[in-house]
Scaffold this motif. Structure first.
Motif, PDB file in Angstrom:
ATOM      1  N   ILE A 298       0.838  -1.196   0.000  1.00  0.00           N
ATOM      2  CA  ILE A 298       0.000   0.000   0.000  1.00  0.00           C
ATOM      3  C   ILE A 298       0.879   1.255   0.000  1.00  0.00           C
ATOM      4  O   ILE A 298       1.780   1.386   0.827  1.00  0.00           O
ATOM      5  CB  ILE A 298      -0.934   0.016   1.224  1.00  0.00           C
ATOM      6  N   TYR A 299       0.593   2.167  -0.933  1.00  0.00           N
ATOM      7  CA  TYR A 299       1.361   3.416  -1.034  1.00  0.00           C
ATOM      8  C   TYR A 299       0.427   4.590  -1.268  1.00  0.00           C
ATOM      9  O   TYR A 299      -0.718   4.424  -1.712  1.00  0.00           O
ATOM     10  CB  TYR A 299       2.374   3.337  -2.181  1.00  0.00           C
ATOM     11  N   SER A 300       0.936   5.783  -0.995  1.00  0.00           N
ATOM     12  CA  SER A 300       0.193   7.019  -1.216  1.00  0.00           C
ATOM     13  C   SER A 300       0.451   7.533  -2.629  1.00  0.00           C
ATOM     14  O   SER A 300       1.609   7.709  -3.031  1.00  0.00           O
ATOM     15  CB  SER A 300       0.619   8.082  -0.196  1.00  0.00           C
ATOM     16  N   ALA A 301      -0.615   7.807  -3.368  1.00  0.00           N
ATOM     17  CA  ALA A 301      -0.461   8.349  -4.721  1.00  0.00           C
ATOM     18  C   ALA A 301       0.175   9.729  -4.686  1.00  0.00           C
ATOM     19  O   ALA A 301       1.038  10.058  -5.506  1.00  0.00           O
ATOM     20  CB  ALA A 301      -1.831   8.413  -5.400  1.00  0.00           C
ATOM     21  N   LYS A 302      -0.234  10.546  -3.745  1.00  0.00           N
ATOM     22  CA  LYS A 302       0.290  11.911  -3.622  1.00  0.00           C
ATOM     23  C   LYS A 302       1.798  11.899  -3.385  1.00  0.00           C
ATOM     24  O   LYS A 302       2.543  12.677  -3.994  1.00  0.00           O
ATOM     25  CB  LYS A 302      -0.418  12.621  -2.473  1.00  0.00           C
ATOM     26  N   ASN A 303       2.267  11.003  -2.519  1.00  0.00           N
ATOM     27  CA  ASN A 303       3.704  10.913  -2.247  1.00  0.00           C
ATOM     28  C   ASN A 303       4.480  10.507  -3.498  1.00  0.00           C
ATOM     29  O   ASN A 303       5.580  11.017  -3.759  1.00  0.00           O
ATOM     30  CB  ASN A 303       3.969   9.916  -1.120  1.00  0.00           C
ATOM     31  N   ILE A 323       1.133  22.324 -13.317  1.00  0.00           N
ATOM     32  CA  ILE A 323       0.157  22.745 -12.306  1.00  0.00           C
ATOM     33  C   ILE A 323      -0.274  21.492 -11.550  1.00  0.00           C
ATOM     34  O   ILE A 323      -0.857  20.574 -12.132  1.00  0.00           O
ATOM     35  CB  ILE A 323      -1.069  23.408 -12.972  1.00  0.00           C
ATOM     36  N   LEU A 324       0.013  21.461 -10.256  1.00  0.00           N
ATOM     37  CA  LEU A 324      -0.271  20.279  -9.449  1.00  0.00           C
ATOM     38  C   LEU A 324      -1.456  20.555  -8.531  1.00  0.00           C
ATOM     39  O   LEU A 324      -1.405  21.449  -7.691  1.00  0.00           O
ATOM     40  CB  LEU A 324       0.956  19.885  -8.620  1.00  0.00           C
ATOM     41  N   ASN A 325      -2.525  19.787  -8.716  1.00  0.00           N
ATOM     42  CA  ASN A 325      -3.704  19.865  -7.839  1.00  0.00           C
ATOM     43  C   ASN A 325      -3.778  18.570  -7.036  1.00  0.00           C
ATOM     44  O   ASN A 325      -4.404  17.598  -7.453  1.00  0.00           O
ATOM     45  CB  ASN A 325      -4.985  20.051  -8.663  1.00  0.00           C
ATOM     46  N   ASP A 326      -3.095  18.568  -5.901  1.00  0.00           N
ATOM     47  CA  ASP A 326      -3.017  17.336  -5.098  1.00  0.00           C
ATOM     48  C   ASP A 326      -3.677  17.522  -3.734  1.00  0.00           C
ATOM     49  O   ASP A 326      -3.204  16.993  -2.723  1.00  0.00           O
ATOM     50  CB  ASP A 326      -1.565  16.890  -4.945  1.00  0.00           C
ATOM     51  N   GLU A 363      -1.294  19.786 -16.359  1.00  0.00           N
ATOM     52  CA  GLU A 363      -2.051  19.774 -15.111  1.00  0.00           C
ATOM     53  C   GLU A 363      -2.136  18.340 -14.594  1.00  0.00           C
ATOM     54  O   GLU A 363      -2.533  17.428 -15.326  1.00  0.00           O
ATOM     55  CB  GLU A 363      -3.459  20.334 -15.314  1.00  0.00           C
ATOM     56  N   ILE A 364      -1.737  18.155 -13.340  1.00  0.00           N
ATOM     57  CA  ILE A 364      -1.805  16.843 -12.691  1.00  0.00           C
ATOM     58  C   ILE A 364      -2.804  16.953 -11.551  1.00  0.00           C
ATOM     59  O   ILE A 364      -2.677  17.818 -10.679  1.00  0.00           O
ATOM     60  CB  ILE A 364      -0.433  16.397 -12.161  1.00  0.00           C
ATOM     61  N   GLN A 365      -3.779  16.060 -11.559  1.00  0.00           N
ATOM     62  CA  GLN A 365      -4.851  16.139 -10.570  1.00  0.00           C
ATOM     63  C   GLN A 365      -5.156  14.764 -10.001  1.00  0.00           C
ATOM     64  O   GLN A 365      -5.196  13.775 -10.738  1.00  0.00           O
ATOM     65  CB  GLN A 365      -6.108  16.735 -11.209  1.00  0.00           C
ATOM     66  N   VAL A 366      -5.354  14.705  -8.691  1.00  0.00           N
ATOM     67  CA  VAL A 366      -5.787  13.488  -8.012  1.00  0.00           C
ATOM     68  C   VAL A 366      -7.277  13.616  -7.734  1.00  0.00           C
ATOM     69  O   VAL A 366      -7.721  14.623  -7.179  1.00  0.00           O
ATOM     70  CB  VAL A 366      -5.018  13.279  -6.699  1.00  0.00           C
ATOM     71  N   LYS A 367      -8.064  12.593  -8.155  1.00  0.00           N
ATOM     72  CA  LYS A 367      -9.505  12.673  -7.939  1.00  0.00           C
ATOM     73  C   LYS A 367     -10.087  11.271  -7.776  1.00  0.00           C
ATOM     74  O   LYS A 367      -9.378  10.264  -7.868  1.00  0.00           O
ATOM     75  CB  LYS A 367     -10.190  13.427  -9.089  1.00  0.00           C
ATOM     76  N   HIS A 368     -11.397  11.221  -7.585  1.00  0.00           N
ATOM     77  CA  HIS A 368     -12.080   9.948  -7.338  1.00  0.00           C
ATOM     78  C   HIS A 368     -13.390   9.913  -8.109  1.00  0.00           C
ATOM     79  O   HIS A 368     -13.951  10.951  -8.453  1.00  0.00           O
ATOM     80  CB  HIS A 368     -12.411   9.761  -5.851  1.00  0.00           C
ATOM     81  N   ASN A 369     -13.875   8.705  -8.380  1.00  0.00           N
ATOM     82  CA  ASN A 369     -15.273   8.527  -8.746  1.00  0.00           C
ATOM     83  C   ASN A 369     -15.842   7.428  -7.856  1.00  0.00           C
ATOM     84  O   ASN A 369     -15.202   7.029  -6.880  1.00  0.00           O
ATOM     85  CB  ASN A 369     -15.445   8.232 -10.243  1.00  0.00           C
ATOM     86  N   LYS A 370     -17.024   6.924  -8.158  1.00  0.00           N
ATOM     87  CA  LYS A 370     -17.681   5.992  -7.244  1.00  0.00           C
ATOM     88  C   LYS A 370     -16.909   4.696  -7.046  1.00  0.00           C
ATOM     89  O   LYS A 370     -16.952   4.096  -5.975  1.00  0.00           O
ATOM     90  CB  LYS A 370     -19.090   5.676  -7.759  1.00  0.00           C
ATOM     91  N   SER A 371     -16.200   4.265  -8.088  1.00  0.00           N
ATOM     92  CA  SER A 371     -15.562   2.948  -8.000  1.00  0.00           C
ATOM     93  C   SER A 371     -14.040   2.982  -8.117  1.00  0.00           C
ATOM     94  O   SER A 371     -13.386   1.991  -7.779  1.00  0.00           O
ATOM     95  CB  SER A 371     -16.115   2.027  -9.099  1.00  0.00           C
ATOM     96  N   MET A 372     -13.471   4.092  -8.591  1.00  0.00           N
ATOM     97  CA  MET A 372     -12.035   4.127  -8.870  1.00  0.00           C
ATOM     98  C   MET A 372     -11.397   5.403  -8.318  1.00  0.00           C
ATOM     99  O   MET A 372     -12.042   6.434  -8.168  1.00  0.00           O
ATOM    100  CB  MET A 372     -11.786   4.064 -10.383  1.00  0.00           C
ATOM    101  N   ASN A 373     -10.106   5.292  -8.017  1.00  0.00           N
ATOM    102  CA  ASN A 373      -9.263   6.460  -7.768  1.00  0.00           C
ATOM    103  C   ASN A 373      -8.530   6.798  -9.056  1.00  0.00           C
ATOM    104  O   ASN A 373      -8.182   5.897  -9.834  1.00  0.00           O
ATOM    105  CB  ASN A 373      -8.257   6.168  -6.654  1.00  0.00           C
ATOM    106  N   ILE A 374      -8.248   8.075  -9.264  1.00  0.00           N
ATOM    107  CA  ILE A 374      -7.729   8.507 -10.564  1.00  0.00           C
ATOM    108  C   ILE A 374      -6.610   9.528 -10.393  1.00  0.00           C
ATOM    109  O   ILE A 374      -6.713  10.442  -9.579  1.00  0.00           O
ATOM    110  CB  ILE A 374      -8.850   9.148 -11.428  1.00  0.00           C
ATOM    111  N   ILE A 375      -5.547   9.347 -11.163  1.00  0.00           N
ATOM    112  CA  ILE A 375      -4.543  10.394 -11.370  1.00  0.00           C
ATOM    113  C   ILE A 375      -4.706  10.861 -12.806  1.00  0.00           C
ATOM    114  O   ILE A 375      -4.591  10.063 -13.738  1.00  0.00           O
ATOM    115  CB  ILE A 375      -3.108   9.892 -11.137  1.00  0.00           C
TER     116      ILE A 375
END
Length: 446
Positions: A298-303, A323-326, A363-375
């Motif tokens: 297990i790792y952190s995506a942001k890190n 542009i980093l939106n973390d 632009e790099i963004q970390v986000k989510h939807n109902k079933s997945m995490n997304i970069i």
């Protein structure tokens, strides 16, 4: 007797492929194609002998049940033989649409509305929704043939010849769609049977004479492995020759740092580090063995993103374009090192695109939807032409000029994301943007 003979012909072909070529990646799709064609022709062979209209209607429902899946099975087979794996999800969507049409067929008269009585026997009558099935047939067969045609243009040797035989056989096969006219009241004996027989005969010739489905995948794999091994050998030798003088330069720079211009020596050390990072990226892309799911944690995506940005060998002015939106973060089950190398590859592609376009940012963004995490990576550089999008994950396919890329980076990214039980998607508009989304399954440790 003619439809019955052709039905048995397809059944024999499917049986041969099942028992003799079961290790080939496309054999399941071919068997589905044979089974659906067998059911179609054998049912019609019985239908043309029936005199009772009610029995004929039941046979028509059964026969058309598998005809509905026939276009998708052709599409599926073409996707498999052309190794267009990024297209496979659309194959599943097409099967889902066919399944929905099958339910409509069995429960209503909207798809098939009774029958015509022609001189040769009963024949299905198109319902109000039948054009949807015809439209789906046109879309998926055209798409499959187009992708296979594009693939054969790039292929060489035996693989190219085999793709051409498959294209020819299936192109003739789909002319059987002329039978749809009979569904709309045009009375003639359906000639599709002749087209599918010729198509299968060409395919069987390729199967026996061109070693189709025997060396089909092996020919591609052998050629691929030879290229990889050659590149690995060359890259390994070049990396070895470069690292030794780089290590010497770095060691000398550190020893002189206290007595000479510190800024100049810091720049030398930084340049050596950047050069070693580039070498690491290239070597990692060439080594599929470094992707080891058994070592995942297990790792952190942001890190991982921050580590990649801290260590990437940016040229002057490049870091300012990002542009980093973390604000958000998520944990993923995988390898932090492999994700960092995925980010390196995406940065290289985006920075190259921006430099070529002489405009844009990333632009790099970390986000989510109902079933997945997304970069999400989005650059506003040159974009990717639509006709190239289907091939960007294929090894050795590169839209960059000769010498500017190996064509291995995105294929490596795709393999890494698959090892995480995730996937990668790319969308683009030429001249405007390219967006790459890395999808990760949610973990319990958010």
């Amino acid at each position: 007797m003619l439809p019955a003979a052709v039905a048995i012909y397809f059944l024999i072909a499917g049986t041969i492929v099942h028992f003799k070529f079961s290790s080939h990646r496309s054999h399941i799709a071919f068997i589905i194609l044979c089974i659906t064609t067998f059911a179609w022709q054998f049912t019609w062979a019985v239908l043309f002998q029936i005199k009772d209209p009610s029995v004929a209607d039941n046979l028509i429902k059964f026969g058309y049940l598998l005809i509905i899946f026939l276009p998708t099975s052709i599409y599926h087979f073409l996707i498999e033989i052309s190794r267009s794996q990024t297209e496979i999800r659309y194959v599943y969507y097409s099967y889902a649409i066919a399944g929905l049409l099958a339910i409509i067929l069995l429960t209503t008269d909207l798809l098939i509305s009774g029958h015509y009585e022609y001189f040769f026997g009963f024949y299905p009558k198109a319902g109000i929704l039948h054009p949807i099935h015809v439209l789906q047939t046109a879309i998926v067969t055209y798409r499959g043939l187009y992708l296979t045609y594009q693939k054969q243009k790039q292929a060489i040797g035996l693989y190219k010849s085999q793709l051409r035989y498959c294209l020819l056989s299936l192109l003739i096969y789909i002319f059987a769609s002329i039978d749809y006219l009979c569904n709309y009241g045009v009375e003639f004996y359906p000639p599709g049977i002749f087209f599918i027989t010729i198509g299968l005969s060409i395919f069987l010739y390729a199967l026996l004479k061109m070693e189709l489905m025997t060396n089909f995948h092996q020919a591609f794999t052998k050629e691929h492995e030879e290229k990889i091994n050659l590149l690995k050998a060359l890259a390994g030798n070049i990396a070895h020759e470069l690292r030794t003088p780089l290590a010497t330069i770095q060691m000398d720079a550190k020893s002189f740092k206290s007595t000479h211009a510190p800024q100049l020596l810091d720049n030398i050390i930084k340049t050596v580090h950047q050069t070693n990072t580039i070498i690491d990226i290239l070597l990692t892309n060439l080594r599929p063995d470094v992707i080891k799911p058994n070592n995942h944690a297990i790792y952190s995506a942001k890190n991982c993103i921050n580590t990649a940005l801290e260590n990437y060998p940016f040229k002057k002015g490049e870091r300012e374009k990002i542009i980093l939106n973390d604000d958000q973060d998520f944990n993923f089950f995988g390898s932090d090192t492999m994700l960092i190398y995925v980010i390196y590859n995406l940065l290289r592609n985006s920075l190259f695109s921006i430099a070529k376009a002489t405009k844009g940012n990333i632009e790099i963004q970390v986000k989510h939807n109902k079933s997945m995490n997304i970069i999400c990576f989005r650059d506003t550089g040159t974009g990717i032409p639509q006709h190239q999008l289907a091939y960007i994950f294929d090894d050795f396919y590169s839209s960059k000029p000769v010498g500017a890329g190996t064509g291995l980076g995105l294929g490596f990214c795709d393999r890494v994301m698959n090892s995480f039980d995730g996937y990668i998607e790319v969308s683009s508009e030429e001249g405007e943007f390219t967006e790459v989304n890395l999808y990760f399954p949610r973990t319990d440790k958010q």
